[in-house]
Design a protein around this motif. Sequence first.
Motif, short mmCIF file in Angstrom:
data_model
loop_
_atom_site.label_atom_id
_atom_site.label_comp_id
_atom_site.label_asym_id
_atom_site.label_seq_id
_atom_site.Cartn_x
_atom_site.Cartn_y
_atom_site.Cartn_z
N GLY A 159 0.82 -1.21 0.00
CA GLY A 159 0.00 0.00 0.00
C GLY A 159 0.85 1.25 0.00
O GLY A 159 2.07 1.20 0.19
N GLU A 160 0.20 2.39 -0.25
CA GLU A 160 0.90 3.68 -0.20
C GLU A 160 -0.09 4.78 0.14
O GLU A 160 -1.27 4.69 -0.16
CB GLU A 160 1.58 4.00 -1.53
N GLU A 161 0.43 5.81 0.76
CA GLU A 161 -0.30 7.05 0.99
C GLU A 161 0.63 8.17 0.56
O GLU A 161 1.83 8.09 0.81
CB GLU A 161 -0.62 7.26 2.47
N PHE A 162 0.07 9.19 -0.10
CA PHE A 162 0.91 10.35 -0.39
C PHE A 162 0.10 11.63 -0.36
O PHE A 162 -1.11 11.62 -0.57
CB PHE A 162 1.68 10.19 -1.71
N LEU A 163 0.80 12.71 -0.06
CA LEU A 163 0.24 14.06 -0.06
C LEU A 163 1.08 14.87 -1.03
O LEU A 163 2.31 14.92 -0.92
CB LEU A 163 0.32 14.67 1.35
N VAL A 164 0.41 15.51 -1.99
CA VAL A 164 1.13 16.33 -2.97
C VAL A 164 1.41 17.68 -2.32
O VAL A 164 0.50 18.40 -1.93
CB VAL A 164 0.30 16.50 -4.27
N LEU A 165 2.69 17.99 -2.17
CA LEU A 165 3.11 19.23 -1.52
C LEU A 165 3.25 20.38 -2.51
O LEU A 165 2.93 21.53 -2.18
CB LEU A 165 4.44 19.01 -0.79
N GLU A 166 3.76 20.09 -3.70
CA GLU A 166 3.97 21.12 -4.73
C GLU A 166 3.73 20.51 -6.09
O GLU A 166 3.99 19.32 -6.31
CB GLU A 166 5.41 21.65 -4.70
N GLY A 167 3.29 21.33 -7.04
CA GLY A 167 3.12 20.88 -8.41
C GLY A 167 1.89 20.01 -8.58
O GLY A 167 0.94 20.08 -7.80
N VAL A 168 1.93 19.17 -9.62
CA VAL A 168 0.84 18.24 -9.92
C VAL A 168 1.43 16.87 -10.17
O VAL A 168 2.27 16.70 -11.06
CB VAL A 168 0.03 18.70 -11.16
N PHE A 169 1.02 15.90 -9.38
CA PHE A 169 1.39 14.51 -9.57
C PHE A 169 0.27 13.88 -10.38
O PHE A 169 -0.90 14.07 -10.06
CB PHE A 169 1.53 13.82 -8.22
N SER A 170 0.61 13.15 -11.43
CA SER A 170 -0.42 12.53 -12.28
C SER A 170 -0.11 11.07 -12.50
O SER A 170 1.04 10.64 -12.41
CB SER A 170 -0.46 13.23 -13.65
N ASP A 171 -1.16 10.32 -12.78
CA ASP A 171 -1.01 8.95 -13.26
C ASP A 171 -2.15 8.69 -14.23
O ASP A 171 -2.87 9.62 -14.60
CB ASP A 171 -0.94 7.94 -12.10
N GLU A 172 -2.32 7.44 -14.65
CA GLU A 172 -3.36 7.14 -15.62
C GLU A 172 -4.77 7.29 -15.06
O GLU A 172 -5.75 7.29 -15.80
CB GLU A 172 -3.16 5.74 -16.21
N HIS A 173 -4.88 7.46 -13.75
CA HIS A 173 -6.19 7.59 -13.12
C HIS A 173 -6.65 9.03 -12.99
O HIS A 173 -7.84 9.32 -13.12
CB HIS A 173 -6.17 6.95 -11.72
N GLN A 174 -5.72 9.94 -12.72
CA GLN A 174 -6.13 11.31 -12.39
C GLN A 174 -4.91 12.23 -12.28
O GLN A 174 -3.78 11.77 -12.17
CB GLN A 174 -6.86 11.25 -11.03
N ASP A 175 -5.18 13.53 -12.27
CA ASP A 175 -4.18 14.54 -11.93
C ASP A 175 -4.43 14.94 -10.49
O ASP A 175 -5.58 15.19 -10.10
CB ASP A 175 -4.31 15.78 -12.83
#
Length: 95
Positions: free
Chosen positions: A19-35
């Motif tokens: 499993g993983e948890e993440f918080l986007v601190l700066e910018g935009v993290f994207s994957d095939e599911h969402q931005d």
Amino acid sequence: SIVRYAPHSAFSSHTHNGGEEFLVLEGVFSDEHQDYPAGTYVRNPIDTSHTPRIGKEGATILVKLHQFDQDDTEQKVIDTLNTPWRPGLVEGQAF
């Protein structure tokens, strides 16, 4: 861990076996599911997978891995900048 992605970078497809948890601190993290813009919290349970890709501004995330119980399958995406705060019920907590 704090992970910084360079602008226009990509990461190979991978599965999170713990499993993983993440918080986007700066910018935009994207994957095939969402931005996921800054302020987004993402919770991916065991055996979820994705292929990260980063846009022109790069991204910085705070990530925590391998802490999920096998029976914990709840997946979440929360916009922490626009979601109303809901305090927990903790004895002795003051508002």
